[in-house]
Design a protein around this motif. Structure first.
Motif, PDB file in Angstrom:
ATOM      1  N   LYS A 107       0.800  -1.230   0.000  1.00  0.00           N
ATOM      2  CA  LYS A 107       0.000   0.000   0.000  1.00  0.00           C
ATOM      3  C   LYS A 107       0.837   1.286   0.000  1.00  0.00           C
ATOM      4  O   LYS A 107       0.409   2.319   0.503  1.00  0.00           O
ATOM      5  N   ASP A 108       2.032   1.221  -0.578  1.00  0.00           N
ATOM      6  CA  ASP A 108       2.902   2.392  -0.683  1.00  0.00           C
ATOM      7  C   ASP A 108       2.392   3.294  -1.812  1.00  0.00           C
ATOM      8  O   ASP A 108       2.417   2.912  -2.984  1.00  0.00           O
ATOM      9  N   GLU A 109       1.935   4.495  -1.477  1.00  0.00           N
ATOM     10  CA  GLU A 109       1.357   5.408  -2.462  1.00  0.00           C
ATOM     11  C   GLU A 109       2.385   5.907  -3.472  1.00  0.00           C
ATOM     12  O   GLU A 109       2.056   6.113  -4.642  1.00  0.00           O
ATOM     13  N   LYS A 110       3.603   6.117  -3.035  1.00  0.00           N
ATOM     14  CA  LYS A 110       4.664   6.567  -3.958  1.00  0.00           C
ATOM     15  C   LYS A 110       4.969   5.487  -4.995  1.00  0.00           C
ATOM     16  O   LYS A 110       5.232   5.792  -6.150  1.00  0.00           O
ATOM     17  N   ALA A 111       4.921   4.232  -4.581  1.00  0.00           N
ATOM     18  CA  ALA A 111       5.146   3.130  -5.524  1.00  0.00           C
ATOM     19  C   ALA A 111       4.028   3.090  -6.551  1.00  0.00           C
ATOM     20  O   ALA A 111       4.286   2.912  -7.747  1.00  0.00           O
ATOM     21  N   PHE A 112       2.778   3.270  -6.096  1.00  0.00           N
ATOM     22  CA  PHE A 112       1.649   3.308  -7.031  1.00  0.00           C
ATOM     23  C   PHE A 112       1.827   4.454  -8.018  1.00  0.00           C
ATOM     24  O   PHE A 112       1.627   4.279  -9.223  1.00  0.00           O
ATOM     25  N   GLU A 113       2.204   5.610  -7.517  1.00  0.00           N
ATOM     26  CA  GLU A 113       2.399   6.774  -8.379  1.00  0.00           C
ATOM     27  C   GLU A 113       3.474   6.499  -9.429  1.00  0.00           C
ATOM     28  O   GLU A 113       3.306   6.835 -10.602  1.00  0.00           O
ATOM     29  N   SER A 114       4.551   5.876  -9.019  1.00  0.00           N
ATOM     30  CA  SER A 114       5.620   5.546  -9.965  1.00  0.00           C
ATOM     31  C   SER A 114       5.147   4.554 -11.021  1.00  0.00           C
ATOM     32  O   SER A 114       5.403   4.738 -12.215  1.00  0.00           O
ATOM     33  N   LEU A 115       4.440   3.508 -10.598  1.00  0.00           N
ATOM     34  CA  LEU A 115       3.916   2.529 -11.548  1.00  0.00           C
ATOM     35  C   LEU A 115       2.918   3.170 -12.503  1.00  0.00           C
ATOM     36  O   LEU A 115       2.937   2.921 -13.712  1.00  0.00           O
ATOM     37  N   TYR A 116       2.051   3.998 -11.962  1.00  0.00           N
ATOM     38  CA  TYR A 116       1.060   4.703 -12.790  1.00  0.00           C
ATOM     39  C   TYR A 116       1.765   5.542 -13.856  1.00  0.00           C
ATOM     40  O   TYR A 116       1.415   5.477 -15.038  1.00  0.00           O
ATOM     41  N   ASN A 117       2.753   6.299 -13.447  1.00  0.00           N
ATOM     42  CA  ASN A 117       3.469   7.156 -14.397  1.00  0.00           C
ATOM     43  C   ASN A 117       4.246   6.352 -15.430  1.00  0.00           C
ATOM     44  O   ASN A 117       4.404   6.796 -16.571  1.00  0.00           O
TER      45      ASN A 117
END
Length: 51
Positions: free
Chosen positions: A13-23
């Motif tokens: 549930k790391d939001e920064k990891a999600f943001e990186s994957l999304y980008n």
């Protein structure tokens, strides 16, 4: 950061990891979805639902 590490952090549930994957994948994902639904606004909505 390596993809495996990002995925593991995302699972935690790391939001920064999600943001990186999304980008990393948003442009290509949107292109695939757009080719299926053939409508820009609907493809944006489907992408948000998927993610």
């Amino acid at each position: 950061m390596q993809l495996d590490t990002l995925v593991e952090k995302f699972k935690q549930k790391d939001e920064k990891a999600f943001e990186s994957l999304y980008n990393m994948y948003r442009v290509s994902m949107h292109g695939v979805i757009f080719n299926i639904v053939k409508d820009y606004d609907n493809s944006e909505e489907v992408m948000q639902d998927v993610l």
